[in-house]
Design a protein around this motif. Structure first.
Motif, PDB file in Angstrom:
ATOM      1  N   LYS A 168      -0.342 -20.624   0.933  1.00 33.31           N
ATOM      2  CA  LYS A 168       0.981 -21.256   1.053  1.00 33.31           C
ATOM      3  C   LYS A 168       2.120 -20.363   0.549  1.00 33.31           C
ATOM      4  N   LYS A 169       1.891 -19.049   0.492  1.00 29.60           N
ATOM      5  CA  LYS A 169       2.875 -18.061   0.051  1.00 29.60           C
ATOM      6  C   LYS A 169       3.302 -18.226  -1.419  1.00 29.60           C
ATOM      7  N   PHE A 170       2.512 -19.011  -2.181  1.00 30.09           N
ATOM      8  CA  PHE A 170       2.885 -19.226  -3.575  1.00 30.09           C
ATOM      9  C   PHE A 170       2.179 -18.239  -4.507  1.00 30.09           C
ATOM     10  N   PHE A 171       0.994 -17.808  -4.150  1.00 27.63           N
ATOM     11  CA  PHE A 171       0.282 -16.865  -5.004  1.00 27.63           C
ATOM     12  C   PHE A 171      -0.733 -16.073  -4.186  1.00 27.63           C
ATOM     13  N   ILE A 172      -1.158 -14.950  -4.763  1.00 35.10           N
ATOM     14  CA  ILE A 172      -2.164 -14.102  -4.137  1.00 35.10           C
ATOM     15  C   ILE A 172      -3.497 -14.410  -4.806  1.00 35.10           C
ATOM     16  N   LEU A 173      -4.456 -14.853  -4.024  1.00 36.76           N
ATOM     17  CA  LEU A 173      -5.731 -15.338  -4.567  1.00 36.76           C
ATOM     18  C   LEU A 173      -6.448 -14.270  -5.382  1.00 36.76           C
ATOM     19  N   GLU A 174      -6.520 -13.038  -4.835  1.00 33.21           N
ATOM     20  CA  GLU A 174      -7.225 -11.965  -5.538  1.00 33.21           C
ATOM     21  C   GLU A 174      -6.568 -11.652  -6.883  1.00 33.21           C
ATOM     22  N   PHE A 179      -8.788   3.613  -8.430  1.00 36.75           N
ATOM     23  CA  PHE A 179      -8.026   3.466  -7.187  1.00 36.75           C
ATOM     24  C   PHE A 179      -6.611   2.949  -7.444  1.00 36.75           C
ATOM     25  N   LYS A 180      -6.414   2.245  -8.538  1.00 37.36           N
ATOM     26  CA  LYS A 180      -5.051   1.867  -8.927  1.00 37.36           C
ATOM     27  C   LYS A 180      -4.240   3.119  -9.242  1.00 37.36           C
ATOM     28  N   ASN A 181      -4.836   4.039 -10.006  1.00 38.71           N
ATOM     29  CA  ASN A 181      -4.147   5.290 -10.343  1.00 38.71           C
ATOM     30  C   ASN A 181      -3.865   6.118  -9.087  1.00 38.71           C
ATOM     31  N   GLU A 182      -4.829   6.132  -8.142  1.00 38.41           N
ATOM     32  CA  GLU A 182      -4.621   6.853  -6.893  1.00 38.41           C
ATOM     33  C   GLU A 182      -3.468   6.234  -6.092  1.00 38.41           C
ATOM     34  N   PHE A 183      -3.402   4.921  -6.065  1.00 37.40           N
ATOM     35  CA  PHE A 183      -2.329   4.215  -5.368  1.00 37.40           C
ATOM     36  C   PHE A 183      -0.975   4.584  -5.960  1.00 37.40           C
ATOM     37  N   ILE A 184      -0.896   4.632  -7.279  1.00 39.39           N
ATOM     38  CA  ILE A 184       0.353   4.986  -7.956  1.00 39.39           C
ATOM     39  C   ILE A 184       0.698   6.454  -7.710  1.00 39.39           C
ATOM     40  N   ASN A 185      -0.307   7.333  -7.801  1.00 36.94           N
ATOM     41  CA  ASN A 185      -0.081   8.770  -7.597  1.00 36.94           C
ATOM     42  C   ASN A 185       0.375   9.091  -6.179  1.00 36.94           C
ATOM     43  N   ASN A 186       0.030   8.216  -5.238  1.00 35.81           N
ATOM     44  CA  ASN A 186       0.439   8.411  -3.843  1.00 35.81           C
ATOM     45  C   ASN A 186       1.858   7.911  -3.572  1.00 35.81           C
ATOM     46  N   LYS A 187       2.572   7.546  -4.649  1.00 38.31           N
ATOM     47  CA  LYS A 187       3.978   7.148  -4.576  1.00 38.31           C
ATOM     48  C   LYS A 187       4.206   5.886  -3.745  1.00 38.31           C
ATOM     49  N   ASN A 188       3.263   4.983  -3.812  1.00 37.58           N
ATOM     50  CA  ASN A 188       3.418   3.716  -3.097  1.00 37.58           C
ATOM     51  C   ASN A 188       4.311   2.760  -3.880  1.00 37.58           C
ATOM     52  N   ASN A 189       4.888   1.820  -3.161  1.00 39.70           N
ATOM     53  CA  ASN A 189       5.674   0.780  -3.789  1.00 39.70           C
ATOM     54  C   ASN A 189       4.726  -0.232  -4.429  1.00 39.70           C
ATOM     55  N   PHE A 190       4.897  -0.502  -5.723  1.00 40.22           N
ATOM     56  CA  PHE A 190       3.938  -1.357  -6.430  1.00 40.22           C
ATOM     57  C   PHE A 190       3.966  -2.800  -5.904  1.00 40.22           C
ATOM     58  N   SER A 191       5.039  -3.173  -5.229  1.00 39.41           N
ATOM     59  CA  SER A 191       5.088  -4.514  -4.638  1.00 39.41           C
ATOM     60  C   SER A 191       4.071  -4.659  -3.509  1.00 39.41           C
ATOM     61  N   ASP A 192       3.560  -3.518  -3.007  1.00 40.38           N
ATOM     62  CA  ASP A 192       2.542  -3.524  -1.944  1.00 40.38           C
ATOM     63  C   ASP A 192       1.121  -3.437  -2.503  1.00 40.38           C
ATOM     64  N   TYR A 193       0.982  -3.531  -3.812  1.00 40.53           N
ATOM     65  CA  TYR A 193      -0.320  -3.292  -4.460  1.00 40.53           C
ATOM     66  C   TYR A 193      -1.435  -4.143  -3.846  1.00 40.53           C
ATOM     67  N   TRP A 194      -1.174  -5.422  -3.590  1.00 38.52           N
ATOM     68  CA  TRP A 194      -2.224  -6.323  -3.123  1.00 38.52           C
ATOM     69  C   TRP A 194      -2.348  -6.370  -1.607  1.00 38.52           C
ATOM     70  N   ASN A 195      -1.579  -5.543  -0.923  1.00 36.42           N
ATOM     71  CA  ASN A 195      -1.659  -5.463   0.534  1.00 36.42           C
ATOM     72  C   ASN A 195      -2.640  -4.356   0.913  1.00 36.42           C
TER      73      ASN A 195
END
Length: 323
Positions: A5-11, A46-62
């Protein structure tokens, strides 16, 4: 990513639930082992790799963003924990019974032949409930182990290592190699070598590589094949697996199960048998799954034994020497 319902991310909510229980385990000096340790290592890497790749943290769960690091969203719905101290064990159980953050919906108490007291708890937590939304329920299985008598200060895997990932445990100070692996070459290893081995194991895990390290304590090989299937389905590479991924030459061959032609456009498995049977990966997976369901011995479709060739000391040396 599952959005309700766009209220929260289950994971994200599941990870927060797991983290809540993990922190309490550490508070009561519990030792984590099993999948929860491996998942924690993978998420951090993989969190560190995601950050090192200069991704937007708002996309973390996508998961569609930076798919090579999608294991950063990995969640756990099971925790295996061991307590050395009886008081810590009792206090943690009391915390579970009186905590308002979740409900205990199922408990099983087991006392097995090796003098382990084991409690299995199913914890549930309701989230997202309101007048307009039905929300959902988070589940967490908690396997709690205590060794009796408690003056025997052992650690998981209790001198019964099978997979190389069994070597690792985790406390409030972070992951490390257990003091009770049951492999003399490791248990007697000096600090420098053990630190090197630890770093090599972490490197293998982060590349989804593992080994069968010992077959000494395998009482039922079907249990091992169940684990092998689970690892294969999760894209792990078992370097010394009896089910070896290969490429075939130009000469046509047929799968021993479906009898169709085999070519390199599909995943192919060679069994560790005297005849080196070749099959489609999907076919051998179905074949083993059916055998497991019927609790039948897993052998080659040509009725040959599948060999488990494991040289523990050589594997350890190879890992240490690998660049």
């Amino acid at each position: 990513m599952t959005v309700i319902k766009k209220f929260f991310i289950l994971e994200k909510e599941q990870r927060a639930f797991t983290h809540l229980v993990k922190n309490k385990i550490y508070e009561y000096n519990g030792i984590l082992y099993g999948d929860i340790v491996i998942n924690t290592i993978l998420v951090k890497y993989f969190k560190n790799e995601f950050i090192n790749n200069k991704n937007n943290f708002s996309d973390y769960w996508n998961e569609k963003i930076d798919e090579k690091t999608k294991l950063r969203t990995l969640t756990s719905n099971k925790i295996d924990v061991y307590f050395k101290n009886l008081n810590d064990y009792v206090n943690f159980i009391e915390y579970l019974k009186h905590c308002d953050d979740f409900n205990i919906t199922k408990t099983i108490s087991l006392n097995n032949q090796y003098n382990y007291l084991k409690n299995i708890y199913r914890l549930t937590r309701k989230i997202g409930y309101s007048f307009t939304t039905t929300g959902t329920i988070l589940d967490l299985e908690l396997n709690i182990l205590l060794k009796l008598p408690v003056n025997q200060m052992l650690e998981p895997p209790f001198n019964k290592t099978i997979m190389i990932t069994d070597l690792l445990i985790m406390t409030k100070n972070g992951p490390r190699i257990s003091k009770n692996t049951g492999i003399p070459k490791i248990d007697k290893m000096n600090l420098v070598k053990k630190t090197l081995l630890y770093s090599k194991i972490i490197e293998n895990i982060c590349n989804l590589n593992t080994y069968i390290l010992s077959t000494k304590y395998i009482k039922n090989t079907n249990n091992l094949y169940y684990d092998i299937l689970q690892l294969m389905n999760n894209n792990w590479h078992i370097i010394n697996s009896p089910l070896k991924k290969i490429k075939v030459d130009e000469k046509k061959t047929n799968c021993l199960i479906c009898l169709d032609d085999i070519d390199n456009s599909e995943n192919i498995i060679e069994l560790n048998t005297t005849c080196k049977s070749i099959l489609h990966e999907k076919c051998i997976k179905k074949y083993i799954h059916k055998k497991l369901e019927k609790d039948e011995e897993i052998i080659c479709p040509l009725r040959q034994k599948i060999e488990l060739n494991v040289d523990t000391n050589k594997i350890i040396d190879d890992i240490l020497l690998k660049n």
